[in-house]
Every structure is written in C-alpha cells, then in structure tokens.
Design an enzyme around this catalytic site. Structure first.
Site, PDB file in Angstrom:
ATOM      1  CG  ASP A  14      -1.607   1.259   1.518  1.00  0.00           C
ATOM      2  OD1 ASP A  14      -2.293   1.736   0.600  1.00  0.00           O
ATOM      3  OD2 ASP A  14      -1.475   1.803   2.635  1.00  0.00           O
ATOM      4  CG  PHE A  15       1.839   5.507  -1.980  1.00  0.00           C
ATOM      5  CD1 PHE A  15       3.155   5.319  -2.366  1.00  0.00           C
ATOM      6  CD2 PHE A  15       1.391   6.803  -1.813  1.00  0.00           C
ATOM      7  CE1 PHE A  15       4.016   6.394  -2.570  1.00  0.00           C
ATOM      8  CE2 PHE A  15       2.228   7.887  -2.023  1.00  0.00           C
ATOM      9  CZ  PHE A  15       3.542   7.681  -2.410  1.00  0.00           C
ATOM     10  CG  ASP A  16      -1.319   7.899   0.592  1.00  0.00           C
ATOM     11  OD1 ASP A  16      -0.928   9.051   0.768  1.00  0.00           O
ATOM     12  OD2 ASP A  16      -1.634   7.440  -0.531  1.00  0.00           O
ATOM     13  CG  ASP A  67      -2.009   2.441   6.399  1.00  0.00           C
ATOM     14  OD1 ASP A  67      -2.350   2.174   5.235  1.00  0.00           O
ATOM     15  OD2 ASP A  67      -2.154   3.576   6.901  1.00  0.00           O
TER      16      ASP A  67
HETATM   17 MG   LIG Z   1      -2.775   3.293   3.453  1.00  0.00          MG
END
Ligand SMILES: [Mg+2]
Length: 259
Positions: free
Chosen positions: A26-28, A207
């Site tokens: 995942d990125f953010d 996350d």
């Molecule tokens: Mg995220």
C-alpha cells in the site's frame, strides 16, 4: 498477531525458499508517511532506493496498491517495471497489463452527483478536500477544525445514504465512497498475480481498512499490518514506517545472497 521483525526466522526461511517474491505494498501510511494533505506526501528517497534495489535483484516483483487514482500513484512512485493498482483496485497497470473495472452507467452518475452535492454542502468548509477520482471519491478532513469535522462526517454519511449503490469506508481522516461492487484491492492483487507465468511468494503490507481485503485473500502469504490491531486479518504487524523500511531492507539482504 506477531511482530514480523521479532519473528523473522520463519519469514526468512519462506523468502529464501521461494523462487521469487511478489511484494505488494500500500502507499499512503505504509511506504509513504501521511502528511497534512495528500499532495504533500512523498515517497522517501531511502525507500525508493530499496524498492529499486529489490526490483534489480530480478527475484522480486513489486506492486503498489493504492486508493489514489492510478495517474496519481504512477506519478508519485514513477518506477519502471512495477505494477500499480489505483482507486482501490479499479485501475491496474504494469508490464503487459492494463485493466479498468467497468462501472455501470448509474454508478458513474451517482459518484458525479454525490460529488457535486458534497462540494456544495461541505466543500466550502475550511480544510475540507473532496477528490473526484472518477471511480471513487475521497473526502479528506485532516485540516478541518475538530468540531466541524464531526459535522462534515455526518453530512457525508447522510448524503451517501441516499445512494444505496455506493459504499462508504473510513480511512485515516478521510471518508471514501466507491461503488458497491464485489471488487477490491484483493481482486486487484489477484489480477496482477494472474499475469505472472509462475507463482512466487506473496507479501502484502498495508495500514488501512481497505487493505484487510488483501489480508483475508492471501491468508497463506506473508501479510503485514502497519500498526498492531486485534481485529486485523493480517498474520504479522510492524509498529512504524521505520519497521516497514527495516523489513524491506532485510528482504533485500536475503535476495542478494547467492543461492
Ligand atoms: Mg494506506
């Protein structure tokens, strides 16, 4: 749920045995720290370097799986040979792979209508940022005064309830609206994996709520949540970004070893 770094021996054994690694991130909030607004987020230079090195070993395929629009995540990461899924999996791109989920006409119209409605009702409130990502909407309220934030959430929830074809999920200081269809980040990861001629060992790090779909789907892979949570379907957790980076570094060391 165990800390992946404290239980590294079994993870290391699986990685060392695998023909190659399928690393989905995942990125953010996972590889890039969250900032006050989404456009201020940057992929830290050190992480970028590790990702490039992982890819260069020839034993690791890397996929970035994000809620951002595909064009946005492509621009943020901008690394060749990687796989990308945007809009929670509705758009996918990568080597020999191009996929766009086909939304029904009413779903597109609902998103557009609701976007216009929300722009009018809460778009003017200081700190509110409404993103029209075509396949989904994001209503960010991190910069909104806490008293008003409750009001913003209430209005968004109420407006969304008039659109039974849309699904509302809550992220970190953001509300997300997407069509209620059986398609999520887990399906996107599967679509990318199907484009591989042979299978490697899947690793997924995320996350947020939408990452749980991937954790559930790849219960036999190495699934890692950023932040411990007893309700998560992930097998492992890390405490912080620093531990995500440490884990990527450890994977790189294993892949660089001669076999
Ligand atoms: Mg995220």
């Amino acid at each position: 749920m165990k800390n992946v770094l404290q239980n590294w021996v079994s993870v290391e054994t699986s990685i060392a045995k695998a023909p190659f690694i399928e690393l989905f991130l995942d990125f953010d909030g996972t590889i890039a720290p969250i900032e006050s607004t989404p456009d201020r987020v940057l992929l830290p230079a050190g992480v970028r370097k590790i990702l490039i090195s992982l890819h260069k070993t020839g034993k690791c395929r890397v996929g970035i799986i994000s809620g951002r629009a595909l064009s946005d995540i492509l621009q943020m990461v901008n690394l060749k040979g990687f796989y990308y899924a945007g809009n929670h999996g509705f758009e996918i791109a990568g080597p020999n792979l191009k996929f766009r989920y086909k939304l029904a006409k009413e779903q597109n119209e609902s998103l557009q209508e609701l976007f216009n409605e929300l722009q009018e009702s809460v778009g003017g409130i200081s700190g509110v940022l409404i993103e029209d990502k075509r396949y989904s909407l994001s209503i960010h309220y991190r910069l909104v005064n806490p008293l008003e934030a409750a009001y913003v959430r209430k209005v968004v929830k109420e407006s969304a309830s008039n659109y039974p074809g849309l699904k509302l999920t809550k992220g970190k200081m953001v509300l997300e609206l997407r069509p209620k269809v059986e398609w999520n980040k887990g399906d996107a990861v599967e679509t990318i994996r199907e484009s591989f001629s042979t299978k490697g060992l899947p690793i997924y790090v995320g996350d947020d709520k939408t990452d749980e779909d991937v954790f559930r789907k790849f219960s036999k892979g190495i699934t890692v949540r950023v932040g411990r949570s007893e309700v998560s379907a992930a097998r492992y957790y890390v405490n912080s970004h620093a531990q995500v980076y440490a884990m990527l570094g450890r994977i790189l060391m294993i892949l660089r070893r001669p076999r």
